[in-house]
Design a protein around this motif. Structure first.
Motif, short mmCIF file in Angstrom:
data_model
loop_
_atom_site.label_atom_id
_atom_site.label_comp_id
_atom_site.label_asym_id
_atom_site.label_seq_id
_atom_site.Cartn_x
_atom_site.Cartn_y
_atom_site.Cartn_z
N PRO A 151 0.94 -1.41 0.03
CA PRO A 151 -0.11 0.02 0.00
C PRO A 151 0.97 1.29 -0.15
N TRP A 152 0.24 2.54 -0.10
CA TRP A 152 0.93 3.82 0.06
C TRP A 152 1.01 4.55 1.33
N ASN A 153 0.65 3.82 2.37
CA ASN A 153 0.49 4.79 3.64
C ASN A 153 1.79 4.66 4.40
N PRO A 177 4.98 -2.01 -5.73
CA PRO A 177 4.39 -0.98 -4.98
C PRO A 177 3.25 -0.51 -5.16
N SER A 178 2.74 0.50 -4.48
CA SER A 178 1.54 1.18 -4.70
C SER A 178 1.84 1.87 -5.85
N GLU A 179 0.73 2.26 -6.95
CA GLU A 179 0.84 3.14 -8.11
C GLU A 179 1.20 4.54 -7.47
N GLY A 214 -0.44 -5.69 -10.83
CA GLY A 214 -0.71 -6.37 -9.49
C GLY A 214 -1.45 -7.74 -9.94
N GLU A 215 -2.27 -7.58 -10.98
CA GLU A 215 -3.18 -8.84 -11.32
C GLU A 215 -2.35 -9.74 -11.98
N PHE A 216 -1.50 -9.29 -13.12
CA PHE A 216 -0.40 -10.07 -13.57
C PHE A 216 0.46 -11.14 -12.65
N LEU A 217 1.07 -10.18 -11.88
CA LEU A 217 2.00 -10.94 -10.78
C LEU A 217 1.45 -11.83 -9.89
N THR A 218 0.14 -11.53 -9.50
CA THR A 218 -0.50 -12.47 -8.30
C THR A 218 -1.22 -13.59 -9.13
N ARG A 219 -1.44 -13.66 -10.42
CA ARG A 219 -2.02 -14.76 -11.09
C ARG A 219 -0.84 -15.52 -11.59
N ARG A 233 -11.14 -5.57 0.40
CA ARG A 233 -11.60 -5.93 -0.81
C ARG A 233 -10.78 -6.31 -1.97
N THR A 234 -9.57 -5.76 -1.79
CA THR A 234 -8.34 -6.10 -2.63
C THR A 234 -7.65 -7.46 -2.16
N GLY A 235 -7.82 -7.65 -0.77
CA GLY A 235 -7.27 -9.04 -0.52
C GLY A 235 -8.24 -10.05 -0.93
N PHE A 251 -1.85 -11.74 4.90
CA PHE A 251 -2.75 -10.49 4.67
C PHE A 251 -2.76 -9.70 5.46
N GLU A 252 -2.62 -8.51 5.30
CA GLU A 252 -2.74 -7.54 6.46
C GLU A 252 -3.46 -6.34 5.80
N LEU A 253 -4.81 -6.61 6.24
CA LEU A 253 -5.84 -5.70 5.74
C LEU A 253 -6.52 -4.85 6.64
N GLY A 254 -7.56 -4.06 6.09
CA GLY A 254 -7.99 -3.09 6.60
C GLY A 254 -8.57 -3.10 8.21
N GLY A 255 -8.92 -1.91 8.87
CA GLY A 255 -9.34 -2.05 10.30
C GLY A 255 -10.58 -0.78 10.47
N LYS A 256 -11.39 -1.04 11.42
CA LYS A 256 -12.31 -0.18 12.05
C LYS A 256 -11.92 0.02 13.49
N GLU A 387 -17.63 1.81 8.52
CA GLU A 387 -16.82 1.76 7.45
C GLU A 387 -15.52 2.18 7.73
N GLU A 388 -14.35 1.78 7.22
CA GLU A 388 -12.96 2.30 7.45
C GLU A 388 -12.85 3.52 6.33
N VAL A 389 -12.67 4.81 6.99
CA VAL A 389 -12.60 5.93 6.23
C VAL A 389 -11.03 6.28 5.72
N ALA A 453 4.20 -10.64 17.64
CA ALA A 453 3.08 -10.99 16.54
C ALA A 453 2.31 -9.79 15.93
N PHE A 454 2.18 -9.60 14.60
CA PHE A 454 1.38 -8.46 14.31
C PHE A 454 0.51 -8.80 13.04
N GLY A 455 -0.64 -8.62 13.27
CA GLY A 455 -1.59 -8.90 12.35
C GLY A 455 -3.12 -8.86 12.89
P1 NAD Z 1 -5.41 -1.07 -2.07
O1 NAD Z 1 -5.90 -2.43 -1.55
O2 NAD Z 1 -6.41 -0.13 -2.89
O3 NAD Z 1 -3.89 -1.50 -2.86
C1 NAD Z 1 -2.89 -2.10 -2.02
C2 NAD Z 1 -2.11 -2.53 -3.35
O4 NAD Z 1 -2.80 -3.63 -3.92
C3 NAD Z 1 -1.62 -1.66 -4.42
O5 NAD Z 1 -0.12 -1.82 -4.64
C4 NAD Z 1 -2.34 -1.96 -5.49
O6 NAD Z 1 -2.01 -1.63 -6.84
C5 NAD Z 1 -2.72 -3.37 -5.39
N1 NAD Z 1 -3.80 -3.87 -5.90
C6 NAD Z 1 -5.22 -3.28 -6.20
N2 NAD Z 1 -5.78 -4.30 -6.52
C7 NAD Z 1 -5.27 -5.45 -6.95
C8 NAD Z 1 -5.55 -6.79 -7.59
N3 NAD Z 1 -7.01 -6.84 -8.05
N4 NAD Z 1 -4.79 -7.57 -7.71
C9 NAD Z 1 -3.14 -7.38 -7.32
N5 NAD Z 1 -2.96 -6.25 -6.79
C10 NAD Z 1 -3.91 -5.31 -6.51
O7 NAD Z 1 -5.03 -0.31 -0.47
P2 NAD Z 1 -4.31 1.05 -0.53
O8 NAD Z 1 -5.29 2.06 -0.72
O9 NAD Z 1 -2.99 1.21 -1.21
O10 NAD Z 1 -3.86 1.08 1.24
C11 NAD Z 1 -4.79 1.43 2.21
C12 NAD Z 1 -5.34 -0.02 2.89
O11 NAD Z 1 -4.58 -0.75 3.37
C13 NAD Z 1 -6.42 0.36 4.07
O12 NAD Z 1 -7.57 -0.59 4.09
C14 NAD Z 1 -5.41 0.06 5.24
O13 NAD Z 1 -6.34 -0.08 6.55
C15 NAD Z 1 -4.93 -1.07 4.75
N6 NAD Z 1 -3.44 -1.42 5.39
C16 NAD Z 1 -3.52 -2.32 6.11
C17 NAD Z 1 -2.24 -2.63 7.01
C18 NAD Z 1 -2.37 -3.89 7.92
O14 NAD Z 1 -1.11 -4.00 8.46
N7 NAD Z 1 -3.30 -4.40 8.23
C19 NAD Z 1 -1.16 -1.62 6.92
C20 NAD Z 1 -1.29 -0.55 6.07
C21 NAD Z 1 -2.54 -0.26 5.22
#
Ligand code: NAD
Length: 484
Positions: A151-153, A177-179, A214-219, A233-235, A251-256, A387-389, A453-455
């Motif tokens: 991600p980009w944060n 990396p994030s775009e 992103g898609e080409f690599l993960t597939r 939802r990307t996860g 996977f490290e995903l979103g939170g609220k 929802e996560e803002v 542990a982190f997750g």
């Molecule tokens: P994002 O899901 O939009 O994008 C993350 C990455 O996934 C980018 O590199 C993007 O290009 C790629 N991507 C998007 N769609 C894809 C697909 N279909 N196939 C393969 N790759 C794809 O997330 P973001 O906006 O960059 O980051 C913000 C989110 O990340 C928030 O939800 C935040 O909570 C979460 N986050 C979680 C943690 C954690 O440790 N749990 C840490 C930081 C950020």
């Protein structure tokens, strides 16, 4: 104009297709990013597989971990380059990036190198049915070619949090990396070459998600595992891609996340802690607190104190002295956050402070700045409470009992983090046991010991990273049994 190239098999590679990289502080174009297509993904996977079978795959753990220390040292030697790259991409305050993003980004290589060098594996001895003896021991082997989707944060820090352990365990990585933040991952390619990491071990492919790198690599069937940090939802999309070939995901995903402040808490410490957890990095932290619950006797006083703290935050670009709040990452994300600010008003929130855009002057008027925002008075069903803002905002609601606080905190599909403020040890332990999260901070927030542990639980992730836990994903555990 800067060109951000892909880094494939030790070479920087241009492609015919570029997209713009814009600075969040003023929306100016600061670079052109070369988007990787299917051909670049194929080339990177082939180089990564070749590296596994070559010098890297044969390298001793001692040599490998020495090289990772050298990577960290080289990042630190080029600290100013990495800092400038991260600030240009994110616009975050210099004080934040220089204390967290870059030093932690470097430290991730050393900590995992040291863990891998020192970690034991199990061994058992047993009596066999014929009265003899058998000895079992475990060995860890690399998982293989790992796709690292970021991600980009916290671009460098969150990327090396995966690349560090992956390489320490002997894998090869392909980073997407994030775009929004291509710079530090690209710069790390230079570091890898200069310290002598073999070709194909660390590679970078730029682009977007669907229909792009992103898609080409993960597939790609040549990828053995996928580690991802980003939106839930990307996860889901990546998990569907990983199903083909039954490949593992981390996977490290979103939170609220809920913050809970009891009436007996150290009041000033709690206000300072929630100020950080709600507004740090302009609220763009997965661990951040967007739902705050405060015990009723101190509710009004707490809201007033947090309002004063939010209003005292200086908003501005990275290099302005005293800035505590930078911009959001992009125009698109700003539109999303402002749409939640509008929803909160429409749903009947009391806007305690903020709720819009700050007045910015000159070029910064085009930047992605928003006001730190606090709401009260919304029902738990409203969208800004559910929802996560991912912006600098929180809703504060009162609670009366411990049981009520637990129920409110757990009323979410996410389960990443919580921060609890109390002086009562019993309350602290009961809350830690009852709130369904991967990370529970008591009287603190974002305090990290990298061995732990982190997750996240629930929709916040799969698996744990950090310390020896990272080894669970980045290695295969093999049992060897010897009949004596
Ligand atoms: P994002 O899901 O939009 O994008 C993350 C990455 O996934 C980018 O590199 C993007 O290009 C790629 N991507 C998007 N769609 C894809 C697909 N279909 N196939 C393969 N790759 C794809 O997330 P973001 O906006 O960059 O980051 C913000 C989110 O990340 C928030 O939800 C935040 O909570 C979460 N986050 C979680 C943690 C954690 O440790 N749990 C840490 C930081 C950020």
């Amino acid at each position: 104009m800067k060109q951000f190239l892909n880094f494939i098999n030790g070479e920087f590679v241009a492609t015919g297709k570029t997209f713009e990289n814009r600075a969040p502080i003023n929306n100016q174009v600061i670079g052109q990013v070369h988007e990787a297509g299917a051909a670049e993904v194929d080339a990177a996977v082939a180089a990564a597989r070749a590296a596994l079978g070559g010098e890297w795959g044969r390298m001793s753990v001692v040599k490998r971990t020495e090289l990772l220390h050298a990577v960290a040292d080289e990042i630190n030697r080029r600290f100013d380059d990495f800092l400038a790259a991260e600030l240009a991409d994110t616009g975050k305050p210099r004080s934040l990036a220089s204390h967290i993003d870059i030093p932690r980004g470097a430290a991730n290589f050393k900590i995992f190198a040291d863990i891998v060098k020192n970690v034991p594996t199990e061994s058992f001895q047993m009596t066999t049915p014929d009265g003899g003896t058998a000895i079992s021991y475990a060995m860890r082997t690399p998982l293989g070619v790992i796709a690292v989707v970021c991600p980009w944060n916290l671009p460098l820090l969150l990327m090396t949090w995966k690349v560090g352990p992956a390489l320490a365990c002997g894998n090869t990585v392909i980073v997407k990396p994030s775009e929004e933040t291509p710079a530090t991952a690209t710069l790390l390619g230079e570091v890898m070459n200069s310290v002598g990491i073999p070709k194909g071990v660390y590679q970078v492919l730029h682009g977007f998600g669907p229909g792009s790198a992103g898609e080409f690599l993960t597939r790609h069937p040549g990828v053995d595992g996928i580690t991802f940090t980003g939106e839930t939802r990307t996860g889901e999309a990546i998990m569907a891609a990983a199903a083909k070939g039954v490949r593992p995901v981390s996977f490290e995903l979103g939170g609220k996340n809920a913050g809970i402040v009891f009436a007996d808490a150290d009041f000033d410490a709690a206000v300072a802690g929630i100020t950080r957890s709600a507004f740090e990095n302009c609220g763009q932290v997965c661990l951040g607190t967007e739902r705050v619950y405060v015990q009723r006797p101190i509710f009004e006083r707490f809201v007033a104190a947090l309002k004063a703290r939010a209003e005292a935050l200086k908003i501005g670009p990275s290099d302005e002295p005293g800035v505590g709040l930078g911009p959001l990452i992009s125009a698109e994300h700003k539109a999303k956050v402002l749409s939640y600010y509008a929803k909160a008003r429409a749903e009947g929130a009391t806007v305690v402070t903020g709720g819009g855009e700050p007045p910015m002057h000159g070029a910064y008027a085009q930047g992605h700045f928003v006001q730190p925002t606090i709401w009260t008075g919304l029902p738990e069903t409203s969208s800004v409470v559910r929802e996560e803002v991912f912006g600098p905002c929180c809703h504060i609601a009162p609670f009366d009992t411990e049981e009520e606080a637990v129920r409110l905190a757990n009323a979410t599909d996410y389960g990443l983090a919580t921060t609890v403020w109390t002086r009562d040890l019993g309350t602290a332990h009961r809350m830690a046991a009852a709130i369904e999260v991967g990370l529970c901070w008591i009287n603190s927030w974002f305090l990290r010991d990298l061995r732990t542990a982190f997750g996240g639980a629930g929709a916040s992730g799969i698996g744990r990273e950090g310390g020896v836990h990272s080894l669970e994903f980045y290695t295969e555990l093999r049992n060897v049994m010897i009949k004596i």
